[in-house]
Design a protein around this motif. Structure first.
Motif, PDB file in Angstrom:
ATOM      1  N   PRO A   1       1.734  12.991  -9.102  1.00 11.20           N
ATOM      2  CA  PRO A   1       1.285  12.587  -7.772  1.00 11.20           C
ATOM      3  C   PRO A   1      -0.189  12.197  -7.782  1.00 11.20           C
ATOM      4  O   PRO A   1      -1.000  12.846  -8.455  1.00 11.20           O
ATOM      5  CB  PRO A   1       1.523  13.836  -6.921  1.00 11.20           C
ATOM      6  CG  PRO A   1       1.633  14.960  -7.871  1.00 11.20           C
ATOM      7  CD  PRO A   1       2.082  14.413  -9.184  1.00 11.20           C
ATOM      8  N   GLN A   2      -0.487  11.135  -7.080  1.00 12.32           N
ATOM      9  CA  GLN A   2      -1.852  10.612  -7.071  1.00 12.32           C
ATOM     10  C   GLN A   2      -2.206  10.283  -5.625  1.00 12.32           C
ATOM     11  O   GLN A   2      -1.422   9.649  -4.934  1.00 12.32           O
ATOM     12  CB  GLN A   2      -1.853   9.356  -7.945  1.00 12.32           C
ATOM     13  CG  GLN A   2      -3.157   8.621  -8.023  1.00 12.32           C
ATOM     14  CD  GLN A   2      -2.967   7.343  -8.831  1.00 12.32           C
ATOM     15  OE1 GLN A   2      -2.673   7.381 -10.020  1.00 12.32           O
ATOM     16  NE2 GLN A   2      -3.111   6.202  -8.178  1.00 12.32           N
ATOM     17  N   ALA A   3      -3.377  10.748  -5.171  1.00 15.07           N
ATOM     18  CA  ALA A   3      -3.759  10.511  -3.780  1.00 15.07           C
ATOM     19  C   ALA A   3      -3.945   9.017  -3.528  1.00 15.07           C
ATOM     20  O   ALA A   3      -4.393   8.281  -4.404  1.00 15.07           O
ATOM     21  CB  ALA A   3      -5.035  11.265  -3.456  1.00 15.07           C
ATOM     22  N   LEU A   4      -3.590   8.578  -2.325  1.00 11.90           N
ATOM     23  CA  LEU A   4      -3.726   7.154  -1.983  1.00 11.90           C
ATOM     24  C   LEU A   4      -5.186   6.758  -1.841  1.00 11.90           C
ATOM     25  O   LEU A   4      -5.520   5.580  -1.848  1.00 11.90           O
ATOM     26  CB  LEU A   4      -3.006   6.863  -0.662  1.00 11.90           C
ATOM     27  CG  LEU A   4      -1.486   6.923  -0.700  1.00 11.90           C
ATOM     28  CD1 LEU A   4      -0.942   6.693   0.695  1.00 11.90           C
ATOM     29  CD2 LEU A   4      -0.950   5.868  -1.646  1.00 11.90           C
ATOM     30  N   GLY A   5      -6.051   7.743  -1.677  1.00 11.51           N
ATOM     31  CA  GLY A   5      -7.472   7.443  -1.524  1.00 11.51           C
ATOM     32  C   GLY A   5      -8.248   8.718  -1.329  1.00 11.51           C
ATOM     33  O   GLY A   5      -7.702   9.808  -1.510  1.00 11.51           O
ATOM     34  N   VAL A   6      -9.496   8.572  -0.974  1.00  6.58           N
ATOM     35  CA  VAL A   6     -10.344   9.750  -0.771  1.00  6.58           C
ATOM     36  C   VAL A   6     -10.827   9.783   0.677  1.00  6.58           C
ATOM     37  O   VAL A   6     -10.726   8.804   1.412  1.00  6.58           O
ATOM     38  CB  VAL A   6     -11.560   9.742  -1.721  1.00  6.58           C
ATOM     39  CG1 VAL A   6     -11.111   9.987  -3.153  1.00  6.58           C
ATOM     40  CG2 VAL A   6     -12.352   8.453  -1.612  1.00  6.58           C
ATOM     41  N   SER A   7     -11.367  10.921   1.043  1.00  7.06           N
ATOM     42  CA  SER A   7     -11.850  11.102   2.400  1.00  7.06           C
ATOM     43  C   SER A   7     -13.373  11.190   2.407  1.00  7.06           C
ATOM     44  O   SER A   7     -13.968  11.640   1.439  1.00  7.06           O
ATOM     45  CB  SER A   7     -11.268  12.400   2.965  1.00  7.06           C
ATOM     46  OG  SER A   7     -10.834  12.205   4.271  1.00  7.06           O
ATOM     47  N   LEU A   8     -13.938  10.756   3.485  1.00 10.91           N
ATOM     48  CA  LEU A   8     -15.377  10.909   3.691  1.00 10.91           C
ATOM     49  C   LEU A   8     -15.488  11.612   5.050  1.00 10.91           C
ATOM     50  O   LEU A   8     -14.648  11.396   5.913  1.00 10.91           O
ATOM     51  CB  LEU A   8     -16.038   9.522   3.721  1.00 10.91           C
ATOM     52  CG  LEU A   8     -17.553   9.415   3.697  1.00 10.91           C
ATOM     53  CD1 LEU A   8     -18.137   9.975   2.417  1.00 10.91           C
ATOM     54  CD2 LEU A   8     -17.982   7.937   3.822  1.00 10.91           C
ATOM     55  N   GLU A   9     -16.491  12.459   5.216  1.00  8.52           N
ATOM     56  CA  GLU A   9     -16.583  13.250   6.445  1.00  8.52           C
ATOM     57  C   GLU A   9     -16.474  12.383   7.702  1.00  8.52           C
ATOM     58  O   GLU A   9     -16.972  11.273   7.738  1.00  8.52           O
ATOM     59  CB  GLU A   9     -17.905  14.024   6.505  1.00  8.52           C
ATOM     60  CG  GLU A   9     -18.019  15.139   5.488  1.00  8.52           C
ATOM     61  CD  GLU A   9     -18.689  14.686   4.212  1.00  8.52           C
ATOM     62  OE1 GLU A   9     -18.421  13.539   3.767  1.00  8.52           O
ATOM     63  OE2 GLU A   9     -19.472  15.455   3.651  1.00  8.52           O
ATOM     64  N   LYS A  10     -15.857  12.979   8.709  1.00  9.73           N
ATOM     65  CA  LYS A  10     -15.598  12.288   9.967  1.00  9.73           C
ATOM     66  C   LYS A  10     -16.875  11.727  10.605  1.00  9.73           C
ATOM     67  O   LYS A  10     -16.892  10.603  11.094  1.00  9.73           O
ATOM     68  CB  LYS A  10     -14.934  13.246  10.953  1.00  9.73           C
ATOM     69  CG  LYS A  10     -13.578  12.789  11.411  1.00  9.73           C
ATOM     70  CD  LYS A  10     -12.986  13.784  12.391  1.00  9.73           C
ATOM     71  CE  LYS A  10     -11.469  13.729  12.308  1.00  9.73           C
ATOM     72  NZ  LYS A  10     -10.811  14.687  13.146  1.00  9.73           N
ATOM     73  N   ASP A  11     -17.933  12.541  10.616  1.00 12.72           N
ATOM     74  CA  ASP A  11     -19.153  12.083  11.293  1.00 12.72           C
ATOM     75  C   ASP A  11     -19.789  10.897  10.572  1.00 12.72           C
ATOM     76  O   ASP A  11     -20.419  10.043  11.195  1.00 12.72           O
ATOM     77  CB  ASP A  11     -20.155  13.228  11.484  1.00 12.72           C
ATOM     78  CG  ASP A  11     -20.506  13.929  10.188  1.00 12.72           C
ATOM     79  OD1 ASP A  11     -19.698  13.866   9.249  1.00 12.72           O
ATOM     80  OD2 ASP A  11     -21.603  14.510  10.109  1.00 12.72           O
TER      81      ASP A  11
END
Ligand code: ZN
Length: 183
Positions: free
Chosen positions: A101-111
Protein backbone atom coordinates in the motif's frame (compact mmCIF):
# COMPACT_ATOMS: atom_id res chain seq x y z
CA UNK A 1 -23.87 18.61 -38.97
CA UNK A 2 -23.25 22.24 -38.28
CA UNK A 3 -20.70 23.11 -35.66
CA UNK A 4 -21.25 26.19 -33.59
CA UNK A 5 -17.78 27.64 -33.22
CA UNK A 6 -18.78 31.18 -32.30
CA UNK A 7 -17.77 32.26 -28.84
CA UNK A 8 -20.37 33.63 -26.49
CA UNK A 9 -20.09 37.33 -25.81
CA UNK A 10 -18.80 36.52 -22.32
CA UNK A 11 -15.79 34.74 -23.85
CA UNK A 12 -15.12 37.65 -26.13
CA UNK A 13 -15.25 40.44 -23.58
CA UNK A 14 -11.94 41.82 -22.39
CA UNK A 15 -12.51 41.42 -18.67
CA UNK A 16 -9.86 39.43 -16.83
CA UNK A 17 -11.58 37.03 -14.47
CA UNK A 18 -10.28 35.41 -11.31
CA UNK A 19 -10.77 31.61 -11.64
CA UNK A 20 -14.19 30.55 -10.44
CA UNK A 21 -13.13 28.07 -7.80
CA UNK A 22 -13.94 27.60 -4.15
CA UNK A 23 -10.47 26.52 -3.11
CA UNK A 24 -7.47 28.41 -4.46
CA UNK A 25 -5.04 26.00 -2.80
CA UNK A 26 -6.05 23.14 -5.10
CA UNK A 27 -8.31 24.87 -7.66
CA UNK A 28 -10.98 22.35 -6.57
CA UNK A 29 -8.91 19.41 -7.78
CA UNK A 30 -8.01 18.03 -4.34
CA UNK A 31 -4.28 18.32 -5.10
CA UNK A 32 -2.48 21.46 -3.96
CA UNK A 33 -1.07 23.40 -6.88
CA UNK A 34 2.42 24.95 -6.81
CA UNK A 35 2.61 26.82 -10.11
CA UNK A 36 3.45 30.02 -8.26
CA UNK A 37 5.83 28.40 -5.72
CA UNK A 38 3.60 29.30 -2.78
CA UNK A 39 4.09 25.79 -1.35
CA UNK A 40 7.83 26.49 -1.17
CA UNK A 41 7.12 29.03 1.54
CA UNK A 42 6.44 26.05 3.81
CA UNK A 43 8.52 23.31 2.15
CA UNK A 44 11.46 25.15 0.54
CA UNK A 45 12.70 22.23 -1.59
CA UNK A 46 9.27 20.90 -2.66
CA UNK A 47 9.25 19.84 -6.33
CA UNK A 48 12.83 21.06 -6.84
CA UNK A 49 15.69 19.07 -8.27
CA UNK A 50 19.17 18.89 -6.74
CA UNK A 51 20.19 22.08 -8.49
CA UNK A 52 17.19 23.88 -7.00
CA UNK A 53 15.31 24.16 -10.25
CA UNK A 54 11.53 23.86 -10.20
CA UNK A 55 10.50 20.41 -11.35
CA UNK A 56 6.75 19.88 -11.00
CA UNK A 57 5.73 16.33 -10.14
CA UNK A 58 9.10 15.35 -8.68
CA UNK A 59 7.65 15.03 -5.19
CA UNK A 60 4.49 13.42 -3.87
CA UNK A 61 1.23 15.27 -4.36
CA UNK A 62 0.02 17.38 -1.44
CA UNK A 63 -3.59 16.48 -0.72
CA UNK A 64 -5.83 19.41 0.11
CA UNK A 65 -8.11 19.65 3.14
CA UNK A 66 -11.12 21.06 1.31
CA UNK A 67 -14.12 19.05 0.17
CA UNK A 68 -12.60 18.45 -3.28
CA UNK A 69 -10.20 16.00 -1.62
CA UNK A 70 -13.06 13.91 -0.30
CA UNK A 71 -15.33 11.44 -2.00
CA UNK A 72 -18.76 12.41 -3.12
CA UNK A 73 -21.15 10.55 -0.81
CA UNK A 74 -24.21 11.73 -2.69
CA UNK A 75 -23.11 10.44 -6.04
CA UNK A 76 -24.78 7.40 -7.51
CA UNK A 77 -22.88 4.27 -8.51
CA UNK A 78 -22.20 5.50 -11.98
CA UNK A 79 -20.57 8.73 -10.93
CA UNK A 80 -18.89 7.74 -7.70
CA UNK A 81 -15.97 9.91 -6.70
CA UNK A 82 -13.79 8.09 -4.22
CA UNK A 83 -11.63 11.07 -3.30
CA UNK A 84 -8.08 11.31 -1.99
CA UNK A 85 -9.16 11.16 1.66
CA UNK A 86 -11.56 8.82 3.43
CA UNK A 87 -14.40 10.12 5.59
CA UNK A 88 -12.06 10.38 8.60
CA UNK A 89 -9.68 12.61 6.67
CA UNK A 90 -6.99 9.97 6.20
CA UNK A 91 -5.23 9.94 2.86
CA UNK A 92 -6.18 6.87 0.90
CA UNK A 93 -3.67 4.33 -0.28
CA UNK A 94 -3.23 2.46 -3.50
CA UNK A 95 -1.17 -0.65 -4.29
CA UNK A 96 2.32 0.16 -5.47
CA UNK A 97 3.93 -1.85 -8.28
CA UNK A 98 5.50 -3.99 -5.55
CA UNK A 99 2.03 -4.73 -4.20
CA UNK A 100 2.45 -2.67 -1.04
CA UNK A 101 0.00 0.00 0.00
CA UNK A 102 1.22 3.44 -0.94
CA UNK A 103 -0.34 6.75 0.11
CA UNK A 104 -1.87 8.79 -2.71
CA UNK A 105 -0.06 11.84 -1.40
CA UNK A 106 1.05 13.73 1.66
CA UNK A 107 -0.63 16.19 3.96
CA UNK A 108 0.38 19.68 4.93
CA UNK A 109 -1.11 21.37 8.00
CA UNK A 110 -4.56 22.84 7.56
CA UNK A 111 -3.57 26.38 8.53
CA UNK A 112 -0.76 26.39 5.94
CA UNK A 113 -3.11 25.23 3.20
CA UNK A 114 -5.59 27.87 4.28
CA UNK A 115 -2.85 30.50 4.06
CA UNK A 116 -1.93 29.34 0.53
CA UNK A 117 -5.60 29.65 -0.41
CA UNK A 118 -5.84 33.17 1.06
CA UNK A 119 -2.55 34.42 -0.42
CA UNK A 120 -3.24 32.97 -3.86
CA UNK A 121 -6.75 34.37 -3.96
CA UNK A 122 -5.40 37.82 -3.07
CA UNK A 123 -2.79 37.50 -5.86
CA UNK A 124 -5.49 36.62 -8.40
CA UNK A 125 -7.66 39.52 -7.28
CA UNK A 126 -4.73 41.90 -7.57
CA UNK A 127 -3.84 40.54 -11.02
CA UNK A 128 -7.43 40.95 -12.17
CA UNK A 129 -7.47 44.53 -10.92
CA UNK A 130 -4.22 45.42 -12.70
CA UNK A 131 -5.15 43.56 -15.90
CA UNK A 132 -8.54 45.20 -16.13
CA UNK A 133 -6.99 48.60 -15.59
CA UNK A 134 -4.53 47.97 -18.44
CA UNK A 135 -7.14 46.47 -20.75
CA UNK A 136 -9.43 49.38 -20.10
CA UNK A 137 -6.69 51.82 -21.08
CA UNK A 138 -5.90 49.81 -24.21
CA UNK A 139 -9.59 49.81 -25.16
CA UNK A 140 -9.69 53.58 -24.79
CA UNK A 141 -6.41 54.03 -26.66
CA UNK A 142 -4.73 55.49 -23.61
CA UNK A 143 -1.10 55.08 -22.62
CA UNK A 144 -0.36 52.24 -20.23
CA UNK A 145 2.57 50.59 -18.56
CA UNK A 146 3.03 46.87 -19.16
CA UNK A 147 2.90 45.04 -15.82
CA UNK A 148 6.38 43.84 -14.86
CA UNK A 149 5.47 40.15 -14.97
CA UNK A 150 4.31 40.44 -18.57
CA UNK A 151 7.54 42.23 -19.41
CA UNK A 152 9.51 39.40 -17.80
CA UNK A 153 7.69 36.81 -19.93
CA UNK A 154 8.21 38.89 -23.08
CA UNK A 155 11.95 39.10 -22.38
CA UNK A 156 12.13 35.37 -21.70
CA UNK A 157 10.40 34.68 -25.01
CA UNK A 158 12.98 36.65 -26.99
CA UNK A 159 15.61 34.23 -25.66
CA UNK A 160 13.73 31.20 -26.90
CA UNK A 161 14.99 31.70 -30.45
CA UNK A 162 14.31 28.72 -32.68
CA UNK A 163 13.91 26.33 -29.78
CA UNK A 164 11.11 24.52 -31.58
CA UNK A 165 12.98 24.17 -34.81
CA UNK A 166 14.31 20.61 -34.55
CA UNK A 167 16.18 19.17 -37.55
CA UNK A 168 14.15 15.94 -37.34
CA UNK A 169 10.95 17.94 -37.42
CA UNK A 170 12.09 19.71 -40.56
CA UNK A 171 12.78 16.32 -42.13
CA UNK A 172 9.27 15.14 -41.28
CA UNK A 173 7.73 18.26 -42.78
CA UNK A 174 9.91 17.71 -45.84
CA UNK A 175 8.69 14.11 -46.37
CA UNK A 176 5.10 15.17 -45.89
CA UNK A 177 5.48 17.85 -48.52
CA UNK A 178 7.10 15.38 -50.91
CA UNK A 179 4.35 12.78 -50.58
CA UNK A 180 1.80 15.52 -51.18
CA UNK A 181 3.52 16.45 -54.40
CA UNK A 182 3.04 12.91 -55.72
CA UNK A 183 -0.72 13.06 -55.33
ZN1 ZN B 1 -8.65 22.52 -1.94
Amino acid sequence: MTVNYRRTSLDRDTTFYVPKVECFACYDSGIVSNGDNLVNKYIPDYDKDQKGRQNGGQDLAIICHCKAAYGDSQSDDERERVGFRDSLGNIRTTDSIRGEPQALGVSLEKDKIRQIHTDRKACWENTAMVQNLVRNKIAKGEKYETPYYIQVVKEELTKVGDMFSFPSEKAIVQTMTESNDQN
